[in-house]
Design an enzyme around this catalytic site. Structure first.
Site, PDB file in Angstrom:
ATOM      1  N   GLY A 260      52.309 -12.056   1.651  1.00  0.00           N
ATOM      2  CA  GLY A 260      51.051 -13.055   1.724  1.00  0.00           C
ATOM      3  C   GLY A 260      50.479 -13.056   3.234  1.00  0.00           C
ATOM      4  O   GLY A 260      51.164 -12.896   4.101  1.00  0.00           O
ATOM      5  N   LYS A 264      47.955  -6.671   5.148  1.00  0.00           N
ATOM      6  CA  LYS A 264      48.895  -5.355   5.422  1.00  0.00           C
ATOM      7  C   LYS A 264      49.393  -4.662   4.245  1.00  0.00           C
ATOM      8  O   LYS A 264      49.697  -3.526   4.142  1.00  0.00           O
ATOM      9  CB  LYS A 264      50.003  -6.009   6.499  1.00  0.00           C
ATOM     10  N   CYS A 383      52.931 -12.375  14.625  1.00  0.00           N
ATOM     11  CA  CYS A 383      51.783 -12.804  15.246  1.00  0.00           C
ATOM     12  C   CYS A 383      51.786 -13.696  16.166  1.00  0.00           C
ATOM     13  O   CYS A 383      51.408 -14.877  16.014  1.00  0.00           O
ATOM     14  CB  CYS A 383      50.649 -13.053  14.061  1.00  0.00           C
TER      15      CYS A 383
END
EC number: 2.1.1.-
Length: 451
Positions: A260, A264, A383
């Site tokens: 989710g 990607k 990230c």
């Protein structure tokens, strides 16, 4: 009063009151208010700009008001932050910024209208540079000054410095903090084999071979029915590093562990389709799993989306009894690499979150590695540039896996798919992207092969 300012206030208040995500709530509020294109742009700038620079504005407001901000009622403080942003970081005329803020105060906290007027008139007597100098002078330490002036919590400043110093680039800290506070341009991904040449759709990205920007990005997305998608260039490179680590053999089985919201996953699906591979997605949160299904719908490839805990992966139950050939683990993290796009994250996360997240990342990495077939490749992605979430999590996992794991030349692989060479630091076995250096989110990428 201005409908754009009211929308911005409502979103900022929801972020404070109910931990709402501005990037999800703001478009809905703009649509509900039926704002014009110009008012929508103003509401967007006011919302994101205020959230990004909240720490600086709080320091300014404390000085101008003569009291700490925690002594100001929350709705009033939100009005003051919005007003300070207009005065110090936009071209809004002083009288308009003050008058509209007072009108907003009369709506949400009538008794405080005079206080808001007085504080903002004090703020208006200095330019932004003058306030930065004064805020830095009032700070108790160099780190506190950096944190206040550049609007990052002190622990985040220290974490970002540590990430840069690990690369020998500690002198880039201020540039990184400034990049976190800049409004990023909307970036798009053209799903390969499905959306056409990025050069025919807009301005090609600097690095990603499938990325682009456009003057009207959301209109372009709508025209291509999901085959052109909003996606940061760093996220594109992370997915492509896995899909292009080696030529795809027909019949390969791929897995996206924490899929989710599906950006990607959609790119991997297009790559799998082109190479003759299959792809399975997994997501623990049902609402996010539904986002994944929507994301992959434009790709003519059946992508089963399972709802389950990624720490309990069973390759056989997912249709790969012998294990998966390629696995993407985009692990849950602090999100410190995307502060440009999700500015409220810097005020939500704390150092205590890091320990909990690194434990989860380690468990997910172990499960993903177990689910690999011999010779399979795992892409560990976050990230975040926080070294505990990147090299720390990866290093401990590699120690556990021992001789069964082989780190790949991730930098060489990413450089090979990039348009021009990336300015990368480190030993080459991992890649850390940066907003100030590459114009991307601060994605960390590491590729590991199972022997």
């Amino acid at each position: 009063m201005s409908p754009a300012r009211l929308v911005a206030y409502d979103v900022i208040a929801a972020v404070r009151d109910s931990d709402a995500y501005a990037n999800l709530l703001l478009p809905a509020r703009i649509e509900r208010a039926r704002l014009s294109e110009a008012d929508a742009a103003l509401a967007t700038e006011l919302t994101y700009g205020t959230l990004r620079r909240q720490g600086f504005y709080d320091a300014v407001i404390a000085i101008a008001a003569g009291r700490p901000v925690d002594a100001v009622d929350a709705p009033v403080l939100d009005v003051l932050r919005l007003g300070a942003h207009q005065l110090l970081s936009t071209r809004v005329a002083t009288h308009a910024a003050v008058n509209e803020s007072v009108a907003l105060a009369r709506r949400v906290a009538p008794a405080a209208a005079g206080f808001v007027n007085a504080v903002l008139r004090t703020v208006s007597r200095r330019e932004s540079d003058g306030w930065r100098e004064l805020v830095a002078e009032e700070a108790g330490s160099p780190d506190q000054a950096l944190a206040a002036v550049h609007s990052h919590p002190r622990w985040v400043v220290r974490a970002l410095r540590a990430g840069l110093e690990r690369e020998g680039r500690g002198d880039e800290l201020v540039a990184l903090l400034e990049a976190d506070n800049a409004s990023p341009r909307v970036n798009l991904a053209a799903l390969p084999g499905l959306a056409g040449d990025p050069e025919a759709l807009g301005e090609p990205d600097r690095y990603s071979p499938v990325g682009l920007t456009a003057d009207r990005p959301l209109a372009l997305v709508a025209e291509h029915h999901g085959r052109v998608r909003v996606q940061d260039e760093g996220s594109q490179l992370a997915a492509l590093a896995l899909s292009r680590v080696a030529p795809v053999r027909d019949g390969e089985r791929w897995l996206d562990v924490c899929a989710g919201p599906g950006g990607k996953t959609a790119l991997l699906a297009a790559e799998a389709l082109a190479g003759g591979a299959s792809l399975v997605a997994n997501e623990v949160v049902p609402a996010r799993a539904e986002l994944v299904r929507r994301a992959v719908a434009p790709v003519p490839l059946e992508v089963p989306v399972h709802e389950g805990d990624g720490r309990e992966l069973d390759p056989a139950a997912l249709g790969a009894p012998g294990g998966f050939d390629r696995i993407l683990l985009d692990a849950p993290c602090t999100g410190l690499g995307a502060l440009r796009r999700r500015p409220e994250a810097r005020w939500r996360k704390t150092p205590a979150d890091v320990a909990e997240l690194t434990a989860l990342q380690g468990d997910l990495a172990d499960a993903a590695f177990r689910a690999l077939a011999p010779g399979g490749v795992l892409a560990y992605v976050t990230c975040s540039p926080h070294t505990a979430e990147t090299h720390g999590t990866l290093g401990r996992a590699l120690e556990r896996w021992g001789a069964a794991a082989e780190q790949l030349d991730t930098a060489g692989i990413v450089q090979a798919l990039s348009r021009p060479p990336l300015d990368l630091a480190g030993d080459g076995r991992t890649v850390q992207l940066w907003p100030h250096r590459h114009g991307t989110d601060a994605m960390f990428i590491a590729l590991v092969r199972k022997r």
